[in-house]
Design a protein around this motif. Structure first.
Motif, PDB file in Angstrom:
ATOM      1  N   LYS A  13      13.082   1.346 -14.069  1.00 14.37           N
ATOM      2  CA  LYS A  13      14.000   0.258 -13.669  1.00 14.37           C
ATOM      3  C   LYS A  13      13.071  -1.026 -12.874  1.00 14.37           C
ATOM      4  O   LYS A  13      12.134  -0.464 -12.180  1.00 14.37           O
ATOM      5  CB  LYS A  13      15.176   0.706 -12.989  1.00 14.37           C
ATOM      6  CG  LYS A  13      15.910   1.946 -13.600  1.00 14.37           C
ATOM      7  CD  LYS A  13      16.909   2.413 -12.833  1.00 14.37           C
ATOM      8  CE  LYS A  13      18.024   3.313 -13.732  1.00 14.37           C
ATOM      9  NZ  LYS A  13      19.070   3.882 -12.853  1.00 14.37           N
ATOM     10  N   PRO A  14      13.716  -2.086 -12.668  1.00 16.15           N
ATOM     11  CA  PRO A  14      12.913  -3.082 -11.911  1.00 16.15           C
ATOM     12  C   PRO A  14      13.095  -2.666 -10.526  1.00 16.15           C
ATOM     13  O   PRO A  14      12.100  -2.833  -9.768  1.00 16.15           O
ATOM     14  CB  PRO A  14      14.044  -4.279 -12.108  1.00 16.15           C
ATOM     15  CG  PRO A  14      14.674  -3.998 -13.316  1.00 16.15           C
ATOM     16  CD  PRO A  14      14.683  -2.564 -13.731  1.00 16.15           C
ATOM     17  N   ARG A  15      13.962  -1.934 -10.092  1.00 19.51           N
ATOM     18  CA  ARG A  15      14.007  -1.475  -8.501  1.00 19.51           C
ATOM     19  C   ARG A  15      12.887  -0.461  -8.369  1.00 19.51           C
ATOM     20  O   ARG A  15      12.279  -0.615  -7.488  1.00 19.51           O
ATOM     21  CB  ARG A  15      15.470  -0.849  -8.124  1.00 19.51           C
ATOM     22  CG  ARG A  15      16.483  -1.884  -8.255  1.00 19.51           C
ATOM     23  CD  ARG A  15      17.776  -0.917  -7.503  1.00 19.51           C
ATOM     24  NE  ARG A  15      18.845  -1.875  -7.791  1.00 19.51           N
ATOM     25  CZ  ARG A  15      20.041  -1.559  -7.499  1.00 19.51           C
ATOM     26  NH1 ARG A  15      20.133  -0.338  -7.054  1.00 19.51           N
ATOM     27  NH2 ARG A  15      21.066  -2.414  -7.557  1.00 19.51           N
ATOM     28  N   TYR A  16      12.753   0.430  -9.148  1.00 13.36           N
ATOM     29  CA  TYR A  16      11.589   1.282  -9.166  1.00 13.36           C
ATOM     30  C   TYR A  16      10.154   0.273  -9.145  1.00 13.36           C
ATOM     31  O   TYR A  16       9.508   0.738  -8.344  1.00 13.36           O
ATOM     32  CB  TYR A  16      11.547   2.436 -10.199  1.00 13.36           C
ATOM     33  CG  TYR A  16      12.451   3.487 -10.121  1.00 13.36           C
ATOM     34  CD1 TYR A  16      12.397   4.280  -9.121  1.00 13.36           C
ATOM     35  CD2 TYR A  16      13.689   3.569 -10.943  1.00 13.36           C
ATOM     36  CE1 TYR A  16      13.219   5.282  -9.191  1.00 13.36           C
ATOM     37  CE2 TYR A  16      14.319   4.377 -10.868  1.00 13.36           C
ATOM     38  CZ  TYR A  16      14.147   5.605  -9.881  1.00 13.36           C
ATOM     39  OH  TYR A  16      14.783   6.561  -9.960  1.00 13.36           O
ATOM     40  N   LEU A  73       7.821   0.377  -5.961  1.00 12.39           N
ATOM     41  CA  LEU A  73       6.324   0.811  -5.887  1.00 12.39           C
ATOM     42  C   LEU A  73       5.249  -0.184  -5.797  1.00 12.39           C
ATOM     43  O   LEU A  73       4.449  -0.103  -5.085  1.00 12.39           O
ATOM     44  CB  LEU A  73       6.195   1.379  -7.637  1.00 12.39           C
ATOM     45  CG  LEU A  73       4.838   2.003  -7.933  1.00 12.39           C
ATOM     46  CD1 LEU A  73       4.662   3.287  -7.402  1.00 12.39           C
ATOM     47  CD2 LEU A  73       4.730   2.015  -9.323  1.00 12.39           C
ATOM     48  N   VAL A  74       5.746  -1.527  -6.467  1.00 13.20           N
ATOM     49  CA  VAL A  74       4.463  -2.350  -6.151  1.00 13.20           C
ATOM     50  C   VAL A  74       4.427  -3.070  -4.643  1.00 13.20           C
ATOM     51  O   VAL A  74       3.385  -3.358  -4.055  1.00 13.20           O
ATOM     52  CB  VAL A  74       4.570  -3.645  -7.169  1.00 13.20           C
ATOM     53  CG1 VAL A  74       3.650  -4.836  -7.024  1.00 13.20           C
ATOM     54  CG2 VAL A  74       4.279  -3.071  -8.614  1.00 13.20           C
ATOM     55  N   LEU A  75       5.568  -3.139  -4.089  1.00 15.92           N
ATOM     56  CA  LEU A  75       5.847  -3.900  -2.819  1.00 15.92           C
ATOM     57  C   LEU A  75       5.522  -3.165  -1.492  1.00 15.92           C
ATOM     58  O   LEU A  75       5.454  -3.602  -0.573  1.00 15.92           O
ATOM     59  CB  LEU A  75       6.797  -4.808  -2.767  1.00 15.92           C
ATOM     60  CG  LEU A  75       6.900  -5.985  -3.927  1.00 15.92           C
ATOM     61  CD1 LEU A  75       8.290  -6.727  -3.730  1.00 15.92           C
ATOM     62  CD2 LEU A  75       5.678  -7.006  -3.728  1.00 15.92           C
ATOM     63  N   VAL A  76       5.860  -1.557  -1.818  1.00 19.49           N
ATOM     64  CA  VAL A  76       6.018  -0.860  -0.682  1.00 19.49           C
ATOM     65  C   VAL A  76       5.189   0.298  -0.749  1.00 19.49           C
ATOM     66  O   VAL A  76       4.182   0.700   0.229  1.00 19.49           O
ATOM     67  CB  VAL A  76       7.469  -0.473  -0.425  1.00 19.49           C
ATOM     68  CG1 VAL A  76       7.503   0.536   0.781  1.00 19.49           C
ATOM     69  CG2 VAL A  76       8.376  -1.577  -0.476  1.00 19.49           C
ATOM     70  N   ILE A 121      -0.146   3.126   0.349  1.00 19.87           N
ATOM     71  CA  ILE A 121      -1.360   3.927   0.050  1.00 19.87           C
ATOM     72  C   ILE A 121      -2.556   3.265   0.383  1.00 19.87           C
ATOM     73  O   ILE A 121      -3.632   3.706   0.785  1.00 19.87           O
ATOM     74  CB  ILE A 121      -1.112   4.233  -1.405  1.00 19.87           C
ATOM     75  CG1 ILE A 121      -0.005   5.453  -1.777  1.00 19.87           C
ATOM     76  CG2 ILE A 121      -2.379   4.768  -1.928  1.00 19.87           C
ATOM     77  CD1 ILE A 121       0.232   5.524  -3.213  1.00 19.87           C
ATOM     78  N   ALA A 122      -2.473   1.929   0.038  1.00 15.22           N
ATOM     79  CA  ALA A 122      -3.890   1.100   0.309  1.00 15.22           C
ATOM     80  C   ALA A 122      -4.191   1.148   1.674  1.00 15.22           C
ATOM     81  O   ALA A 122      -5.246   1.123   2.237  1.00 15.22           O
ATOM     82  CB  ALA A 122      -3.520  -0.278  -0.394  1.00 15.22           C
ATOM     83  N   ALA A 129       3.868   5.741   6.903  1.00 14.30           N
ATOM     84  CA  ALA A 129       5.380   5.550   7.047  1.00 14.30           C
ATOM     85  C   ALA A 129       5.842   4.530   6.169  1.00 14.30           C
ATOM     86  O   ALA A 129       6.857   4.561   5.479  1.00 14.30           O
ATOM     87  CB  ALA A 129       5.561   5.051   8.471  1.00 14.30           C
ATOM     88  N   ILE A 130       4.775   3.541   5.728  1.00 10.45           N
ATOM     89  CA  ILE A 130       5.332   2.191   4.802  1.00 10.45           C
ATOM     90  C   ILE A 130       5.563   3.069   3.420  1.00 10.45           C
ATOM     91  O   ILE A 130       6.526   2.741   2.649  1.00 10.45           O
ATOM     92  CB  ILE A 130       4.387   1.179   4.771  1.00 10.45           C
ATOM     93  CG1 ILE A 130       4.490   0.535   6.119  1.00 10.45           C
ATOM     94  CG2 ILE A 130       4.618   0.394   3.689  1.00 10.45           C
ATOM     95  CD1 ILE A 130       3.304  -0.592   6.337  1.00 10.45           C
ATOM     96  N   MET A 131       4.563   3.888   3.020  1.00 11.31           N
ATOM     97  CA  MET A 131       4.563   4.655   1.881  1.00 11.31           C
ATOM     98  C   MET A 131       5.819   5.482   1.683  1.00 11.31           C
ATOM     99  O   MET A 131       6.331   5.450   0.430  1.00 11.31           O
ATOM    100  CB  MET A 131       3.255   5.573   1.706  1.00 11.31           C
ATOM    101  CG  MET A 131       3.378   6.041   0.389  1.00 11.31           C
ATOM    102  SD  MET A 131       1.820   7.043   0.051  1.00 11.31           S
ATOM    103  CE  MET A 131       2.113   8.436   1.376  1.00 11.31           C
ATOM    104  N   SER A 132       6.345   6.374   2.755  1.00 12.87           N
ATOM    105  CA  SER A 132       7.202   7.230   2.803  1.00 12.87           C
ATOM    106  C   SER A 132       8.494   6.308   2.729  1.00 12.87           C
ATOM    107  O   SER A 132       9.646   6.834   1.959  1.00 12.87           O
ATOM    108  CB  SER A 132       7.186   8.087   3.782  1.00 12.87           C
ATOM    109  OG  SER A 132       7.301   6.980   4.906  1.00 12.87           O
ATOM    110  N   ILE A 133       8.780   5.189   3.186  1.00 12.71           N
ATOM    111  CA  ILE A 133       9.881   4.419   3.178  1.00 12.71           C
ATOM    112  C   ILE A 133      10.221   4.016   1.713  1.00 12.71           C
ATOM    113  O   ILE A 133      11.255   4.093   1.200  1.00 12.71           O
ATOM    114  CB  ILE A 133       9.800   3.080   4.190  1.00 12.71           C
ATOM    115  CG1 ILE A 133       9.823   3.601   5.620  1.00 12.71           C
ATOM    116  CG2 ILE A 133      10.976   2.293   3.780  1.00 12.71           C
ATOM    117  CD1 ILE A 133       9.586   2.389   6.710  1.00 12.71           C
TER     118      ILE A 133
END
Length: 103
Positions: free
Chosen positions: A3-6, A10-13, A18-19, A82-86
């Motif tokens: 889905k686009p939301r996924y 994934l790409v923006l959060v 992770i990076a 924290a960002i990744m877990s959000i």
């Protein structure tokens, strides 16, 4: 199909989280080694019978510099986690289908 939301989450959060964590951890380990060496030097200077206050102050300043850098890198790694877990939480809370939404 994803889905686009996924994909957006994934790409923006998730991936930036992770990076950020990876970069901060990458720079944390060499700084930790420098902190350990600086601490050992401060110990040697403090126990030296011929120490002077200037030498002790310089050794302490170097140790504090590495200590602050380690703290900053650790906080950066925690922020990335924290960002990744959000993002992961957002991905988990997306409804499976349109019929499962409460109206």
């Amino acid at each position: 199909m994803m889905k686009p939301r996924y994909l957006v989450l994934l790409v923006l959060v998730v991936l930036p989280g992770i990076a950020t964590t990876g970069i901060c951890v990458y720079y944390l380990f060499p700084e930790w080694a420098a902190l350990d060496a600086s601490y050992q030097r401060h110990e040697r200077v403090a126990k030296s019978p011929t120490r002077e206050i200037e030498d002790l102050a310089i050794a302490q300043a170097a140790e504090n510099r590495h200590r602050i850098n380690c703290f900053a890198e650790g906080v950066g790694a925690l922020l990335g986690i924290a960002i990744m877990s959000i993002g992961i939480h957002g991905m988990c809370t997306i409804p499976k289908s349109e019929t499962s939404k409460v109206k």
